[in-house]
Scaffold this active site. Structure first.
Site, PDB file in Angstrom:
ATOM      1  CE  LYS A   8     -18.507  -6.286  -8.993  1.00  0.00           C
ATOM      2  NZ  LYS A   8     -19.063  -6.034 -10.252  1.00  0.00           N
ATOM      3  CB  VAL A  93     -11.669 -15.149 -16.080  1.00  0.00           C
ATOM      4  CG1 VAL A  93     -10.650 -14.082 -16.439  1.00  0.00           C
ATOM      5  CG2 VAL A  93     -11.067 -16.116 -15.056  1.00  0.00           C
ATOM      6  CB  ALA A  95     -17.598 -12.918 -15.578  1.00  0.00           C
ATOM      7  N   GLY A  96     -17.592  -9.493 -14.880  1.00  0.00           N
ATOM      8  CA  GLY A  96     -18.377  -8.502 -14.148  1.00  0.00           C
ATOM      9  C   GLY A  96     -18.686  -8.937 -12.728  1.00  0.00           C
ATOM     10  N   GLY A  99     -13.928 -11.006  -9.912  1.00  0.00           N
ATOM     11  CA  GLY A  99     -13.119 -12.175  -9.543  1.00  0.00           C
ATOM     12  C   GLY A  99     -11.693 -11.805  -9.203  1.00  0.00           C
ATOM     13  N   GLY A 100     -11.026 -11.103 -10.097  1.00  0.00           N
ATOM     14  CA  GLY A 100      -9.634 -10.709  -9.872  1.00  0.00           C
ATOM     15  C   GLY A 100      -9.500  -9.799  -8.659  1.00  0.00           C
ATOM     16  CG  ASP A 134     -14.923  -3.054  -8.223  1.00  0.00           C
ATOM     17  OD1 ASP A 134     -15.386  -1.941  -7.918  1.00  0.00           O
ATOM     18  OD2 ASP A 134     -15.300  -3.710  -9.208  1.00  0.00           O
TER      19      ASP A 134
HETATM   20  P1  ATP Z   1     -14.726  -6.610 -12.553  1.00  0.00           P
HETATM   21  O1  ATP Z   1     -16.080  -7.094 -12.157  1.00  0.00           O
HETATM   22  O2  ATP Z   1     -13.933  -6.006 -11.402  1.00  0.00           O
HETATM   23  O3  ATP Z   1     -14.703  -5.796 -13.807  1.00  0.00           O
HETATM   24  P2  ATP Z   1     -14.030  -8.860 -14.052  1.00  0.00           P
HETATM   25  O4  ATP Z   1     -14.874 -10.002 -13.626  1.00  0.00           O
HETATM   26  O5  ATP Z   1     -14.471  -8.104 -15.226  1.00  0.00           O
HETATM   27  O6  ATP Z   1     -13.843  -7.909 -12.842  1.00  0.00           O
HETATM   28  P3  ATP Z   1     -11.572 -10.353 -13.740  1.00  0.00           P
HETATM   29  O7  ATP Z   1     -12.118 -11.719 -13.629  1.00  0.00           O
HETATM   30  O8  ATP Z   1     -11.086  -9.718 -12.495  1.00  0.00           O
HETATM   31  O9  ATP Z   1     -12.591  -9.341 -14.436  1.00  0.00           O
HETATM   32  O10 ATP Z   1     -10.398 -10.426 -14.840  1.00  0.00           O
HETATM   33  C1  ATP Z   1     -10.126  -9.445 -15.768  1.00  0.00           C
HETATM   34  C2  ATP Z   1      -8.710  -9.669 -16.356  1.00  0.00           C
HETATM   35  O11 ATP Z   1      -7.738  -9.530 -15.319  1.00  0.00           O
HETATM   36  C3  ATP Z   1      -8.506 -11.050 -16.931  1.00  0.00           C
HETATM   37  O12 ATP Z   1      -8.483 -10.933 -18.320  1.00  0.00           O
HETATM   38  C4  ATP Z   1      -7.175 -11.559 -16.379  1.00  0.00           C
HETATM   39  O13 ATP Z   1      -6.203 -11.774 -17.373  1.00  0.00           O
HETATM   40  C5  ATP Z   1      -6.688 -10.492 -15.427  1.00  0.00           C
HETATM   41  N1  ATP Z   1      -6.435 -11.012 -14.068  1.00  0.00           N
HETATM   42  C6  ATP Z   1      -5.506 -10.575 -13.223  1.00  0.00           C
HETATM   43  N2  ATP Z   1      -5.554 -11.209 -12.051  1.00  0.00           N
HETATM   44  C7  ATP Z   1      -6.551 -12.095 -12.123  1.00  0.00           C
HETATM   45  C8  ATP Z   1      -7.087 -13.051 -11.226  1.00  0.00           C
HETATM   46  N3  ATP Z   1      -6.581 -13.237  -9.998  1.00  0.00           N
HETATM   47  N4  ATP Z   1      -8.157 -13.767 -11.633  1.00  0.00           N
HETATM   48  C9  ATP Z   1      -8.674 -13.576 -12.866  1.00  0.00           C
HETATM   49  N5  ATP Z   1      -8.187 -12.708 -13.748  1.00  0.00           N
HETATM   50  C10 ATP Z   1      -7.136 -11.962 -13.411  1.00  0.00           C
END
Ligand code: ATP
Length: 292
Positions: A8, A93, A95-96, A99-100, A134
């Site tokens: 997203k 990962v 990245a905002g 992904g998780g 989210d």
């Molecule tokens: P958001 O936009 O919700 O803040 P994000 O992009 O900041 O998400 P993610 O990519 O979801 O962050 O990952 C944040 C942390 O969560 C990572 O440092 C990782 O170790 C952990 N994590 C747990 N499950 C996952 C997954 N399925 N994919 C990636 N990271 C994961």
């Protein structure tokens, strides 16, 4: 079973205040884009969950949201069989881009189907919030207003046709850092979320982009100037609007021309400012079997 876990972007992100429980109250306009991780899930005869991920730095145990989501549903329904899951990540990962959370959403949908648990989308979303604010949105997907801690969702109509360019620099920003850099008393420009909703309903992309803001952006750009450089690069290369997504560091640009987004992507790659460059489109659910 193979499921697409889509990323997203936040077309608008406002932080309204801090609640007594420590969570922040937000108002965001979310948009799913066609950039996705692939989650493959299958039954196995021995009990337990085994997960593999194509990136060495992403955990494969309870720390992974996919693992936690599958376990939550399997425990609730007393599923005795086991599950093997393979996650192939494309979404950057931390990245905002949620992904998780999106991987977690795919696990909810997949486990529900695989073991025929019979939960409705709404029932899955109610459980998903335990994994992350989210995750319910990532189950719903499309264009939506997210309020509360991000879990109160109102579906919005899709944006008019446009292209999205993703540029992620080689820096990592945790959501925690983003909040630490945000002074609620000193927020400058806020997005006009209600105005954006009106424009989306009127299918007026250009007026909407004038109202877009992300309250995290100034603080994070100050700390990591490369984010501002990518944003300005996209604007110079023809983006109608470029902005940081979520807590960063990913920047996205909205383009209205296929040729322009292609050449901007090429130029951004050549500039070396971004580690990940990806040109794509928005995604809204609506018919078909887009999950498989
Ligand atoms: P958001 O936009 O919700 O803040 P994000 O992009 O900041 O998400 P993610 O990519 O979801 O962050 O990952 C944040 C942390 O969560 C990572 O440092 C990782 O170790 C952990 N994590 C747990 N499950 C996952 C997954 N399925 N994919 C990636 N990271 C994961």
């Amino acid at each position: 079973m193979r499921l697409r876990a889509m990323a997203k972007i936040n077309l608008g992100l406002d932080v309204i205040g801090k609640r007594e429980d420590g969570y922040h109250e937000v108002r965001m306009i979310m948009q799913t884009i066609k950039m996705y991780d692939m989650l493959e899930i299958r039954r196995k005869s021995s009990p337990g969950i085994s997960l593999s991920v194509n990136l060495p730095y992403v955990p494969c145990d309870e720390r992974n949201l996919v693992y936690r989501s599958a376990k939550l549903l399997m425990d609730e329904f007393g599923v005795k069989e086991g599950l093997t899951m393979k996650l192939a990540k494309t979404i950057p990962v931390a990245a905002g881009m949620a992904g998780g959370s999106s991987d977690a959403a795919a696990a909810f949908v997949g486990v529900n189907r695989l073991f025929r648990l019979g939960l409705s989308r709404k029932e899955l979303m109610e459980r998903a919030v335990q994994i992350g604010a989210d995750v319910p949105y990532c189950i719903m997907r499309g264009t939506a207003l997210a309020e509360g801690i991000g879990e109160k969702l109102t579906e919005l109509p899709p944006l008019p046709d446009c292209y999205i360019l993703i540029g992620k620099p080689a820096v990592n920003v945790s959501t925690k850092t983003a909040y630490e850099n945000l002074n609620l008393e000193k927020i400058g420009k806020r997005p006009d979320i209600d105005g954006m909703i009106r424009d989306i309903r009127n299918r007026d992309l250009y007026t909407m982009t004038e109202k877009m803001e992300n309250v995290f952006e100034p603080g994070i750009v100050e700390k990591y100037p490369v984010i501002g450089e990518i944003r300005d690069f996209m604007t110079k290369r023809g983006a109608i609007k470029a902005m940081m997504s979520g807590s960063g560091p990913t920047v996205f640009g909205i383009f209205d021309d296929a040729g322009r987004v292609r050449s901007a992507a090429k130029a951004l790659k050549a500039s070396g400012l971004a580690r990940t460059v990806f040109a794509t489109r928005t995604y809204n659910p609506g018919g078909g079997t887009e999950d498989e």
